[in-house]
Design a protein around this motif. Structure first.
Motif, PDB file in Angstrom:
ATOM      1  N   ARG A   1      -8.586   9.981   2.742  1.00 18.92           N
ATOM      2  CA  ARG A   1      -7.287  10.266   3.707  1.00 18.92           C
ATOM      3  C   ARG A   1      -7.539  11.482   4.295  1.00 18.92           C
ATOM      4  NH1 ARG A   1      -1.394   9.239   0.988  1.00 18.92           N
ATOM      5  NH2 ARG A   1      -0.308   9.374   2.940  1.00 18.92           N
TER       6      ARG A   1
ATOM      7  N   GLU B   1     -13.679   1.661   0.611  1.00 19.68           N
ATOM      8  CA  GLU B   1     -12.515   2.152   0.489  1.00 19.68           C
ATOM      9  C   GLU B   1     -12.416   3.812   1.330  1.00 19.68           C
ATOM     10  OE1 GLU B   1     -10.774   2.185  -3.367  1.00 19.68           O
ATOM     11  OE2 GLU B   1     -11.344   0.026  -3.372  1.00 19.68           O
TER      12      GLU B   1
ATOM     13  N   ASP C   1       0.852  -1.318  -0.102  1.00 17.01           N
ATOM     14  CA  ASP C   1      -0.087   0.175  -0.068  1.00 17.01           C
ATOM     15  C   ASP C   1       0.746   1.321  -0.168  1.00 17.01           C
ATOM     16  OD1 ASP C   1      -2.121   1.789   0.082  1.00 17.01           O
ATOM     17  OD2 ASP C   1      -2.676   1.505   2.387  1.00 17.01           O
TER      18      ASP C   1
ATOM     19  N   ALA D   1      -8.691  -0.157   0.256  1.00 22.15           N
ATOM     20  CA  ALA D   1      -8.434   0.062  -1.288  1.00 22.15           C
ATOM     21  C   ALA D   1      -7.525  -1.314  -1.373  1.00 22.15           C
ATOM     22  CB  ALA D   1      -7.881   1.305  -1.789  1.00 22.15           C
TER      23      ALA D   1
ATOM     24  N   SER E   1      -3.215   4.222  -0.087  1.00 24.17           N
ATOM     25  CA  SER E   1      -4.615   4.289  -0.277  1.00 24.17           C
ATOM     26  C   SER E   1      -5.584   3.839   0.712  1.00 24.17           C
ATOM     27  CB  SER E   1      -4.845   3.462  -1.821  1.00 24.17           C
ATOM     28  OG  SER E   1      -4.236   4.207  -2.784  1.00 24.17           O
TER      29      SER E   1
END
Length: 315
Positions: free
Chosen positions: A290, A168, A41, A72, A68
């Motif tokens: 995020r 996600e 990741d 994800a 991510s």
């Protein structure tokens, strides 16, 4: 890796981020699954040598360009496993370890439930890092999960097809809780494999000084930025799943007590307060994905008013 395995048609998906070495987990899983997919990741180019070692072990390596989030990363691996013909996927973090027969035990627990005509979705080990995940049981002896951590989770492909992938937008923390609740709402509740254990390292252990240390001599603390996501996603899940309000309120109360302790131990406390406040605010505003880069930079400066314990003492 391509030869017939005891759990034929089952693929493992292992997520990693900035791994210090090839996870020993891969060798332990090799004889238990048809194939292994490792999703990095967004560790960056400096981890190319370790990724090359992972690929040379026979695992399929997927490297994401940017960090991510766990949702994800898992989804990339799950989609790849299904594209490779998997009829079930077992997901893992890089810090987990498995004993021989682990995957077979997960599969057998679901087969047992279906043989007793008990609807079952994902399967998790009874114990995750020595914490029981078991809930109530049926008359047939099938035990439901009270809560489920995604590392060590057995996901039949037909469950994924019916329920969908991980969310996600949650990025990290409570991604597995959201998925577990969605499975339950689809009448595919998560069950446990009785007696099965998954050793796992949960954060870092610290020795707590002062009066608080008299009550909590040692405590596991996460990386500071995680508290933002935990606070935000608690708000989001509470709104998203009103049918499960009682369970989510109970879990939230435990988290809020933990947040208070983390605030007391944080240096500076003002930054931890800012992280938590931003998480609650973004949860109410449904600002997902995020965290903002400026907030992440502040979170990286937080340290703990506690002494880290050596690995041997933490175990």
């Amino acid at each position: 890796m391509t030869s017939r395995a005891p759990s034929d048609g089952v693929w493992a998906v292992v997520t990693v981020h900035r791994p210090e070495r090839v996870p020993p987990l891969l060798a332990d899983l090799g004889a238990q699954v048809t194939g292994i997919i490792v999703v990095d990741d967004g560790s960056g180019p400096e981890f190319d040598p370790i990724r090359a070692e992972i690929a040379s072990s026979g695992a399929l390596m997927i490297a994401l360009e940017h960090n991510s989030g766990i949702g994800a990363a898992l989804n990339h691996g799950i989609r790849s496993a299904i594209d490779n013909g998997a009829n079930a996927i077992v997901t893992f973090d890089q810090d987990s370890t498995v004993a021989p027969g682990f995957v077979t035990a997960l599969s057998a627990a679901r087969e047992n439930a279906l043989a007793h005509r008990v609807p079952a979705g994902p399967v998790v080990p009874e114990f995750f890092a020595d914490v029981s995940q078991a809930g109530p049981s049926t008359r047939q002896g099938v035990v439901y999960a009270a809560h489920a951590i995604q590392s060590g989770m057995y996901l039949p492909a037909d469950v994924v097809e019916r329920v969908g992938l991980m969310d996600e937008s949650l990025f990290i923390d409570l991604v597995d809780t959201d998925f577990e609740i969605r499975c339950r709402d689809a009448d595919l509740p998560c069950i446990i494999a009785p007696g099965l254990r998954l050793p796992h390292r949960l954060g870092a252990r610290y020795r707590i000084p002062g009066p608080l240390g008299a009550l909590l001599p040692t405590l596991t603390l996460s990386t500071p930025f995680r508290y933002y996501y935990r606070a935000r996603n608690r708000i989001v899940l509470g709104r998203r799943h009103p049918r499960h309000r009682a369970r989510l309120h109970r879990d939230a109360r435990a988290d809020y007590a933990y947040f208070l302790i983390a605030w007391m131990l944080a240096k500076p406390r003002s930054t931890m307060r800012k992280l938590l406040a931003a998480g609650f605010r973004d949860g109410r505003d449904e600002r997902m994905g995020r965290m903002r880069p400026a907030l992440a930079t502040e979170a990286a400066r937080v340290t703990w008013r506690a002494r880290p314990l050596p690995d041997a003492e933490s175990a």
